[in-house]
Enzyme design. Structure first.
Site, mmCIF file in Angstrom:
data_model
loop_
_atom_site.group_PDB
_atom_site.id
_atom_site.type_symbol
_atom_site.label_atom_id
_atom_site.label_comp_id
_atom_site.label_asym_id
_atom_site.label_seq_id
_atom_site.Cartn_x
_atom_site.Cartn_y
_atom_site.Cartn_z
ATOM 1 C CG ASP A 153 7.976 13.146 -28.085
ATOM 2 O OD1 ASP A 153 8.675 14.162 -28.058
ATOM 3 O OD2 ASP A 153 7.081 12.943 -28.925
ATOM 4 C CG LEU A 154 3.451 14.944 -24.152
ATOM 5 C CD1 LEU A 154 2.708 16.215 -23.771
ATOM 6 C CD2 LEU A 154 3.121 13.817 -23.185
ATOM 7 C CG ASP A 176 6.027 17.042 -27.626
ATOM 8 O OD1 ASP A 176 7.147 17.335 -28.061
ATOM 9 O OD2 ASP A 176 5.286 16.197 -28.149
#
Length: 563
Positions: free
Chosen positions: A137-138, A180
């Site tokens: 996960d960004l 994301d």
């Protein structure tokens, strides 16, 4: 595809095949007929054309010409149908790819990715290999979209997908789960975890590299969780793609909780903790609706005179289920679940109404979450509360952390400038623990620096701690910024601070934080309540309290949540 779609598709293909065979049969029959009769009749036809003479075999000649026409028609129809079938097959393949692939990144989508992992698990079991699933996960990706636009955000997602393709071993699976978040699956030899950790390290390192697009450049980090079939205590569990992704997601959450830009392996205890946090989130939502969150007030003292000059508002949760809960427990959960704005607004409104009854010289300071500083409307919302309660901005101070500067400097500058223009004071909280630079201190409209309690605690025990506090004091003097010291708990720390300069301070040496009614009683006793204070009243000095004289720590959340 669904079963009904499969039947329709099969029937369509069957119909096309029948038409194909008919056209091919016509062309084949025409060829056989032409070969059988053309060798004898064609010379006669050509001779008749050249001599302009009538032939008795004119009907046969016409039949041959018709045969040629059928041959041309049949072959043309066959080639058209063949081309149509080819184009349909290409379209079907494209439709299948679109159904399985994320159009932006080219990775498998969730619908196709999970069955692909299940197939990998089956093959791994047959070959006695293991499968590791990573969930990425960004960090703070939403800010990239908000500040730079979705084009740059899309480019970041594409760059991450390209990195996955280049770094993951052959045969691995890359999935865009949505937004994301990505997932990938890797097959590896039994007990070869070091290989998976090496891949995780490389992904984290490469994702941190700057990404440029149309003149913009951003740096981003990722939090990564790993779950694997290579777990002795998980042998009895049914290993599916859903289970592994769920566990990797839990481990990724731990990576974010521990500071982000790193990875964690899944452990069974994490699932219990996540379940408990979900229960806590539900309780917080109910607590907000039932008005269970209340402000407590910690005294702020002029260390030189010992005079009470204001209070810092601290949040407490008066929960029927857990008792009196400290903010360290519920604030992170409220921030993660976008509850902090509603919670903070309620507490600030209560605090402003409480502070209206204090002596006009006493200030009120409140902590502002980095999450709130991302909201471009925050300044307007805060000013609206001041107007609603009739509290003067000159007595109000907000405290923001260095984390806010690191996450979104442009938004912080806009908000703080707007509030400063209305007379509100701005303090930089927990100074020395984050990323604030001298340029930021000079360019942002700060009125005060707050030394983090960890430095004050080391002031008398650690020579380096004393040197750091001295450096902060010198910096504050150079920038003409007054300083508040947090966490004063001993007389020795108080004397050390006094020797360094003029401070405002707070800490348990002066008493524990108190609720609104207790604070009001304290002010009434000392003549600092607005209802009893005269215009000539002088603020009374607050005597420091020995450690054994401090009020008992308020009851905190029971069991695992002792704050």
């Amino acid at each position: 595809m669904h079963q009904h779609d499969d039947i329709e598709w099969a029937e369509s293909r069957s119909g096309k095949a029948d038409h194909d065979l008919v056209a091919l049969g016509i062309a084949t029959a025409a060829i056989i007929l032409f070969v059988g009769t053309g060798g004898t009749v064609m010379p006669q036809i050509v001779n008749s054309w050249m001599t302009h003479s009538y032939s008795s075999d004119i009907l046969l000649s016409n039949a041959v010409l018709l045969n040629i026409a059928l041959l041309i028609f049949g072959w043309r129809r066959y080639t058209d149908l063949h081309q149509e079938v080819h184009e349909r097959r290409v379209a079907e393949q494209r439709a299948q790819a679109l159904a399985e692939r994320d159009p932006l990144t080219g990775c498998l989508n969730r619908r196709a990715g999970l069955p692909a992992i299940d197939r990998m698990l089956t093959r791994a079991t047959e070959s006695e290999n293991e499968v590791a699933v990573m969930v990425l996960d960004l960090d703070n990706f939403k800010q990239i979209n908000d500040l730079n636009g979705h084009k740059l955000g899309d480019r970041v997602l594409q760059a991450v997908a390209e990195l996955l393709t280049s770094i993951l071993p052959a045969g691995s699976i890359a999935i865009r789960m949505g937004g994301d978040e990505f997932a990938c699956a890797i097959s590896y030899a039994h007990h070869a975890r070091a290989r998976i950790e090496n891949i995780a390290d490389r992904l984290i390192e490469h994702i941190r590299m700057p990404i440029a697009h149309e003149g913009f450049e951003v740096e981003i980090s990722t939090s990564l969780g790993i779950a694997t079939t290579d777990e002795e205590d998980l042998e009895d569990a049914e290993m599916t793609a859903e289970v592994l992704i769920h566990r990797a997601d839990i481990a990724m959450y731990q990576a974010k909780k521990r500071g982000r830009n790193g990875y964690f392996w899944f452990e069974p205890a994490m699932e219990t903790e996540l379940r408990f946090r979900n229960e806590l989130e539900g309780a917080i939502r109910r607590g907000i609706a039932l008005d269970e969150f209340v402000p407590y007030y910690e005294q702020q003292i002029d260390l030189r005179t010992g005079e009470l000059v204001g209070f810092e508002m601290l949040a407490r949760w008066n929960s029927p289920e857990y008792g009196l809960v400290n903010p360290d427990v519920f604030i992170p959960v409220a921030e993660e679940n976008e509850l902090i704005s509603e919670l903070s607004e309620s507490l600030i409104r209560k605090a402003l109404n409480d502070a209206k009854d204090w002596d006009p010289r006493l200030t009120l300071s409140v902590n502002i979450s980095p999450v709130q500083m991302r909201n471009p409307l925050f300044a307007q919302q805060l000013l609206h509360l001041l107007v609603e309660t009739g509290f003067p901005p000159s007595r109000f101070e907000i405290e923001i952390t260095e984390t806010s500067l690191h996450e979104n400097l442009a938004s912080v500058r806009t908000i703080t400038t707007s509030l400063k223009n209305q007379g509100i004071k701005i303090s930089l909280d927990d100074f020395g623990t984050g990323y604030a630079s001298l340029a930021q201190l000079r360019n942002l409209p700060f009125d005060r620096l707050k030394i983090d309690r960890s430095f004050v605690a080391e002031l008398t025990n650690d020579e380096k701690g004393a040197e750091l506090v001295e450096a902060i004091v010198s910096l504050g003097q150079g920038l003409n910024l007054p300083i508040t010291a947090e966490g004063i708990e001993t007389a020795e720390a108080l004397e050390a601070l006094k020797s360094l300069g003029q401070f405002k301070g707070q800490g348990y040496l002066y008493g524990r934080p108190e609720d609104a009614s207790t604070t009001k009683e304290r002010l009434a006793r000392t003549g600092l309540s607005k209802s009893v204070a005269g215009t000539e009243t002088t603020g009374q000095a607050v005597a420091p309290r020995a450690a054994d004289e401090t009020a008992p720590i308020p009851p905190t959340i029971k069991g695992r949540l002792v704050g």
